[in-house]
Design an enzyme around this catalytic site. Structure first.
Site, PDB file in Angstrom:
ATOM      1  N   ASP A 109       0.867  -1.181   0.000  1.00  0.00           N
ATOM      2  CA  ASP A 109       0.000   0.000   0.000  1.00  0.00           C
ATOM      3  C   ASP A 109       0.904   1.231   0.000  1.00  0.00           C
ATOM      4  OD1 ASP A 109      -2.403   1.603   0.526  1.00  0.00           O
ATOM      5  OD2 ASP A 109      -3.236  -0.251   1.350  1.00  0.00           O
ATOM      6  N   ASP A 214      -2.927   4.814  -2.394  1.00  0.00           N
ATOM      7  CA  ASP A 214      -3.990   5.314  -1.520  1.00  0.00           C
ATOM      8  C   ASP A 214      -4.393   6.753  -1.857  1.00  0.00           C
ATOM      9  OD1 ASP A 214      -5.359   4.815   1.215  1.00  0.00           O
ATOM     10  OD2 ASP A 214      -4.333   6.703   1.582  1.00  0.00           O
ATOM     11  N   GLU A 268      -6.477   4.008  -5.744  1.00  0.00           N
ATOM     12  CA  GLU A 268      -7.740   4.254  -5.051  1.00  0.00           C
ATOM     13  C   GLU A 268      -8.180   5.689  -5.356  1.00  0.00           C
ATOM     14  OE1 GLU A 268      -9.752   4.460  -0.635  1.00  0.00           O
ATOM     15  OE2 GLU A 268      -7.879   5.465  -1.084  1.00  0.00           O
ATOM     16  N   HIS A 343     -11.442  -2.855   3.420  1.00  0.00           N
ATOM     17  CA  HIS A 343     -11.317  -2.488   4.841  1.00  0.00           C
ATOM     18  C   HIS A 343     -12.027  -1.183   5.179  1.00  0.00           C
ATOM     19  CE1 HIS A 343      -8.423  -0.119   2.724  1.00  0.00           C
ATOM     20  NE2 HIS A 343      -8.193   0.604   3.796  1.00  0.00           N
ATOM     21  N   ASP A 344     -12.535  -0.478   4.175  1.00  0.00           N
ATOM     22  CA  ASP A 344     -13.226   0.795   4.410  1.00  0.00           C
ATOM     23  C   ASP A 344     -14.732   0.674   4.257  1.00  0.00           C
ATOM     24  OD1 ASP A 344     -10.819   2.161   4.743  1.00  0.00           O
ATOM     25  OD2 ASP A 344     -10.649   2.621   2.605  1.00  0.00           O
TER      26      ASP A 344
END
Ligand code: GLC
Length: 575
Positions: A109, A214, A268, A343-344
């Site tokens: 990430d 990210d 993302e 995870h969000d």
């Protein structure tokens, strides 16, 4: 099939990252090897066989870098070292080796819109140390009507409240689009861009296979940092998203780093449309391979923003199909990323399926969707066993700063007096659902840890766990494994064109995938009621009568031609 029309010759641009299935690991909640209650890298390595048996090709590791963990690692204080609670760099090297031994690749990430406020760059910047003054967005504020200091503009943070915090040491405000412990890096400064390129290079040289990048649509802010004027949340998003120099920065990073390696990059990008995606993707864009867009994640929340408690919970399959189909067909030569949860987000079976009466059927339907559409599929840990949302009773049960910030904002705006008024909303949207520990077995704490877990395990672990799922040939887990296997075998599932059938049908999501002479039909009854597929209603000449069933989440021998599809029935046919 003639020799000239073999599937491989029909495939325009073969790439390993198009054929890969990605499995996302949230390290904190995956597997704890040392009993401190927090998942860690040796715990992940211990599950290398698990990834292999499921058949995934890539593991995406959410951040494991040194971090004060204000946002579970998305606040990095040293990009070149591993957080002690997760392990050491040697542990990480061992993980990479164990994955590579099994032909599984590793995606890291990359969190570079912001750092932690405990990163040495920020500490130097707040002291105005030579060379670092301008690493972040520092501004003077103003004085409000009542004499109080006010921030430099009206931008809001994704974590609630203002996007600015006053720093007593520097006597200025700094910008943080996320938590106050996540100050935004100033990408206008060429030294910052150099630092980012060099840390990216550092990891690429260590042999990783790519990055999930990210929050990257926020790295360029417009000159003058003008106020936001729309009613969208957080305030200013229309100004600070996709800023004026973003392509220059990304293209530069690509040329300096990614372009020189055979790696996968997935960006993302909330707030991104399919029309805009092409500017970022491929050689004629910024070189990124694919985008994790949010359009389908916004289908059941307020158009003003996900954490606006005035509107949530309703969604229609027709709209969902329209959004996803736009991404399926609208990217031209560029590639798609396909996901339903991470995870969000809440757990997919609770959000888009039925986590009670049809938990198993609907979880299998969601898997069928994910693994038979166009674009690289991303499976989030626990989806493969149908893990469900948790029930959060009190504010104190939550961990996620974003959810907690939303509750505080609602209270400050007078939209809710107590947590109880927001409980249902919070239980609908919270990111915490995805962060309960992975359920490995029916042992204490689901086999996640021998200590006290950092976050409560979902109480349903005695029934929903990996051990039970692997032992049952009919389980969701085995369905994932079969679908992964099928996707690996069938080029048409990876490279085939997608065509939506019955766009207005409120129960059925049906589409074909076509590559040369190969044609598959996928029918998903995305509802708890029976639904019939009338071939006359579809434009395509399906030839259903001669179809064979490749995979079904009910009895595979009972091809549902001429009868209704059962609740959440999901079938892959070869036409
Ligand atoms: C991304 C991450 C999320 C994090 C945020 C700030 O959206 O997925 O978990 O809170 O960026 O880094």
């Amino acid at each position: 099939m003639t020799p000239d029309s073999s599937p491989s010759s029909d495939v325009p641009d073969r790439q390993w990252w198009k054929e890969a299935i990605v499995y996302q690991v949230y390290p904190r909640s995956f597997n704890d090897s040392d009993g401190d209650g927090v998942g860690d890298i040796p715990g992940i390595t211990a599950k290398a066989e698990y990834f292999d048996s499921l058949g995934v090709d890539v593991v995406w590791l959410c951040p494991v870098y040194e971090s004060p963990q204000a946002d579970n690692g998305y606040d990095v204080s040293d990009y070149r070292s591993i957080a002690a609670e997760f392990g050491t760099i040697e542990d990480w090297e061992h993980l990479l080796a164990e994955l590579h031994d099994r032909d599984i690749r590793l995606l890291m990430d990359l969190v570079v819109n912001h750092t932690s406020d405990e990163h040495e760059w920020f500490e130097k910047s707040r002291r105005r140390e030579a060379g670092y003054e301008d690493y972040y967005y520092w501004r003077d504020g103003g004085i409000g009507e009542n004499g109080d200091p006010v921030p430099p503009n009206n931008w809001g943070s994704f974590m609630g409240g203002s996007a600015w915090t006053y720093d007593d040491e520097r006597e200025q405000w700094y910008l943080h689009l996320f938590d106050e412990k996540q100050p935004d890096l100033n990408w206008r400064n060429p030294d910052v861009r150099e630092e980012v390129a060099s840390l990216v290079e550092w990891w690429l040289e260590r042999g990783i296979d790519g990055f999930r990048v990210d929050a990257i649509n926020y790295i360029s802010k417009p000159e003058g940092l003008p106020d936001g004027e729309s009613d969208r949340e957080p305030t200013g998003i229309e100004v600070f998203s996709h800023g004026p120099r973003i392509h220059e920065y990304l293209r530069e990073l690509y040329e300096r780093t990614f372009a020189n390696y055979d790696v996968m990059t997935v960006a993302e990008m909330a707030d991104t449309t399919v029309d805009r995606a092409g500017e970022y993707l491929g050689e004629d864009g910024d070189g990124l391979n694919m985008i994790l867009h949010f359009e389908h994640m916004d289908v059941d929340v307020s158009p003003r923003g996900r954490f606006d408690p005035s509107e949530w919970g309703e969604w229609s399959l027709v709209e969902f199909k329209e959004i996803l189909s736009r991404w399926q067909t609208g990217l031209g030569d560029d590639w798609n990323a396909q996901y339903l949860g991470n995870h969000d987000q809440p757990r997919i079976v609770s959000r888009f399926g039925d986590d009670e009466a049809y938990r198993v059927e609907s979880a299998k339907l969601l898997a069928t969707f994910l693994l038979t559409t166009r674009g690289t599929p991303f499976v989030y840990q626990g989806e493969e066993i149908g893990m469900t949302n948790e029930e959060f009773e009190r504010l104190a049960d939550l961990d996620d700063p974003m959810t907690i910030g939303a509750v505080e904002d609602a209270a400050a705006a007078g939209r809710a007096g107590s947590f109880d008024e927001l409980r249902e909303f919070v239980n609908y949207v919270s990111r915490d659902h995805a962060r309960t520990p992975m359920q490995w077995s029916d042992d204490e704490h689901a086999g996640f840890t021998t200590g006290t877990p950092w976050f409560d395990v979902n109480a349903n672990y005695p029934e929903i766990n990996v051990e039970a799922a692997r032992a049952d040939g009919d389980s969701i887990w085995h369905h994932y494994r079969r679908l992964i296997d099928l996707r690996h075998r069938e080029d048409v599932l990876v490279y085939g064109e997608y065509e939506l059938l019955l766009p207005e049908d409120e129960q059925l999501y049906a589409y074909t995938r076509t590559l040369g002479d190969e044609r598959l039909l996928i029918v998903l009854n995305w509802s708890p009621e029976p639904a019939s597929l009338d071939p006359d209603e579809t434009d395509a000449d399906l030839g259903l009568a001669n179809a064979t069933t490749l995979l079904s989440n009910y009895d595979p021998d009972a091809t549902p031609v001429g009868r209704a599809f059962r609740p959440y029935e999901a079938v892959v046919f070869r036409l």
